[in-house]
Write an enzyme that holds these catalytic residues in place. Sequence first.
Site, short mmCIF file in Angstrom:
data_model
loop_
_atom_site.label_atom_id
_atom_site.label_comp_id
_atom_site.label_asym_id
_atom_site.label_seq_id
_atom_site.Cartn_x
_atom_site.Cartn_y
_atom_site.Cartn_z
N SER A 1 0.85 -1.18 0.00
CA SER A 1 0.00 0.00 0.00
C SER A 1 0.89 1.23 0.00
CB SER A 1 -0.88 0.00 1.25
OG SER A 1 -1.42 1.30 1.45
N TYR B 1 -2.34 -0.02 10.55
CA TYR B 1 -2.38 -0.66 9.23
C TYR B 1 -1.10 -0.34 8.45
CZ TYR B 1 -3.83 -1.20 4.33
OH TYR B 1 -3.91 -1.54 3.01
#
Lengths: 462, 251
Positions: B144, B157
Amino acid sequence: MPADAAPDTAPRTITASLTGWGRTAPTTARVIRPRTYREAVAAVRDCGARGGIARGLGRAYGDAAQNAGGAVFDMTGLDRVHAIDVAGGTVLCDAGVSLRRLMEVLLPLGWFVPVTPGTRHVTVGGAIGADIHGKNHHVAGAFARHVPSLELLTADGGIHTVGQGTPLFDATAGGMGLTGVILTATLRLRPVETSWMLVDTERADDLDDLMARLTAADHRHRYSVAWIDLLARGAATGRAVLTRGDHAPLDALGEGTRARRDPLGVRPTTRLPPAPDLVPDGLLSRRTVGLFNELWFRRAPRARTGRLQRLSAFFHPLDGVPHWNRIYGRGGFVQYQFVVGHGQEETLRRIVRRVAARRCPSFLAVLKRFGDADPGRLSFPVPGWTPALDIPVGLPGLAAFLDELDEEVAAAGGRVHLAKDSRLRPDLLAAMYPRLADFRALRAELDPRGVFTSDLSRRLGL
Amino acid sequence: MKDAFGLPQSLLVLGGTSEIALAAARRLIVRRTRAVWLAGRPSPALEEAADGLRARGAEVHTVAFDALDPESHETVLGKVFAEGDIDMVLLAFGILGNQAHDEREPVSAVRVARTNYTGAVSAGLVSARALQAQGHGSLVVLSSVAAERPRRANFIYASSKAGLDTFAQGLGDALHGTGVHVMVVRPGFVRSKMTTGLEQAPLATTPEAVATAIELGLRRRSETVWVPGTLRLVTTALRHLPRAVFRRLPV
C-alpha cells in the site's frame, strides 16, 4: 546463484537464467554442457524430475530451448565435424556444430549447406529440431529434407540411428527437441562453384504487386525473399523490396579479379561493434523505424539484375551486428511468423492491412512463398505465403492484437512458427497443427515420463 | 508457463475474496489464465468469487487457507503446488482494522499486524520456495502507499504494510536470478468494500485500475508498481517532508 561444485569428471554445470533470442520470459535452469556422448547420456539419465531439453546457440526467438527449474543441455560442446564426402557431397557432424563453422569448412571444398536461415549462428541439431527453412524453401524444402539420417539420444538413455522417412524421424524433424537429443547428423550438401551470389533486386509498389512478382518468377531463382515496409499506409501498403539470388557460377566472376583467383574464398566476416546491453525502450519508435524504412525502400534500386554479392551479405546481413536483438530494449521483442496456404491471399492482405493500420514499429518484416509441405509432424512450412515480423513487446495492446491475428490465421487453415512463438494461445495449437495428436501419441510412447520438457512444451501442452 | 508478455496460465490467489485480486484474476482470465486457485477462509463469499471466475471460463479451485495460522501454510500451499506449476501467486490478503478502536484494544491491533505481516511472511516464503523450485513464476504482493509514510489516521495498518513491503522487497532481491519475479504493488486509496464509509483520499483508484497496473507490471517485469503512477512522485515528495510539517498536513 551459480552452483558449480561438480567433480572434475562431470560435465560443466551452471545455474543460469535463460531466454530465447527475443529476450522475453526468462526462466532459470541447470545448464549442463556435455563434451562427450557419454556425458550427454549421463546428463539425460540424471536430469531430474523437471526433465531436460537440448539447446544450441539460443537463436529460437521464444522459449523452445528453456526449461524452468530443470536441465538444459548446452550442445555446443559437441561440435566435431567427423567426415566429409567431398565427391558425394555429404557431411557427418555433431549436432552442436554451427552452420557458420560448416560453411567455413565446406565452402573451400565447393559445397554449401542445403538450407540456411537468416543467421549462420544456429546448430545442426537446432536446425533439425525446428526444421528451419531458408530463402530456398520453394525449391529445396526445409532443413530435415537434406538429412538422410541422424543419431538420437532418447529418454531411456539409448542412442538410435534414425533414418529419413521413419515415424521417429518425422517426429524429430520440427519436434522442438521433444523426442530426444540429436547427437550427430548426416547432411546432403549443395555444390557451388563460388562463394558469391548473383542477386536481382526489384521494388514492388504495394502488396498485390509484390505477390504477383513472387508468383510469376520465384521458380526462376533458388533464393527469394521480400522485405516489406509495414509502416507504409494507403496505396503503398505492403510496398517491398524483393531480393532474389543464385549461386554465382565461376564465369560470372570477372577475368583477372581477386574474386576469380580465389572463387571459393571465405572472407573473415566484418563485424560491427555489438549493440549495447542497455538500450532505451523507446528507441524503435514509429518515427525512427518509419525513417529507416523510407530510406531502405528508396535506397533499393527499382530493378537491378546480376549484382555480385558475398554469401554472408546475401544470407546473413544481421550477423554483422552482434546482439542486434538488444536494440529492442529491455523488454525484448516477439517475432510473429505465420503461414497461410495458396488461396488464402485475402487473409494475408487483411492481416498486412491490419498490421500497417496499427503502425507496429517493425523494421524487420519479410515475406516468402513456401514450396511443398515438409514431412515433419510439427514442421512449419505448408505451400503458401509466410510473413515474419519483429515487434517490440512493449507496444500497447500487442498481446490482444496478436491473439486476433492468430484466430484469423487458424481460421484460414494457417499456423504460426513454433521456433518463433512465445505467446500463442494453447487451444489454437491443434487447429494449426493437425498432426499434433500423432506427435503426442508417439511422444507418449517414446518418453512416457516426459523427460524431454521445455517451457514451450509446458506452455502449449505439446 | 508465462508467455512473452509475462501473462500467467495458472494463478494462485492468497486472499481469494479480495476485490483487487478478483479484478486482477478477471483481467488475466481474459488473456491467458486458465486455472485459478482461490485460497481463503471457507465462506459463501469465497465460493461466490470462484463461481464468478468460472463463469468467465477458468477452471477454479478453492483452498481453505488462513493467514492467521502460519503453521498450516506449508501443508496447504504445498498441496496446491504439487498439482502443477503455478505461474503467478498474488498475495492479496489483508485487513484495514479500525484505527481508533485498535488503538484502544491492542489485541485487535495485533490481529492486523499478524494478518498483514506475519501471515504474509510465512505464505510469502512458502510460495517463494515453491516458485524457486519451478525456476519461474511471479509473486505479486499487494502492499500500500501507506507503507511508504504512516499517517496519524492509519499507522497501525500502515506499519503492517511497511513490514510487508520491506519483506517483499528483500525477498525480491533474494530471488533475483532464480527465475522468480517479485513485484510489489502499492495502490493508493482504493474504492472497495474495505474502504466503504471512509473518507476518500486524493488520487483514489479502483480495483480494476490496480488490475490493469498489475498486467502492465508483469509485462515490464517491474519490481514496484504504483497505482496510480503519479503516486510515486507524490509519495516521494511526502516522504522527504520534515515530520513537523507532515504532521500538520490534512492527509
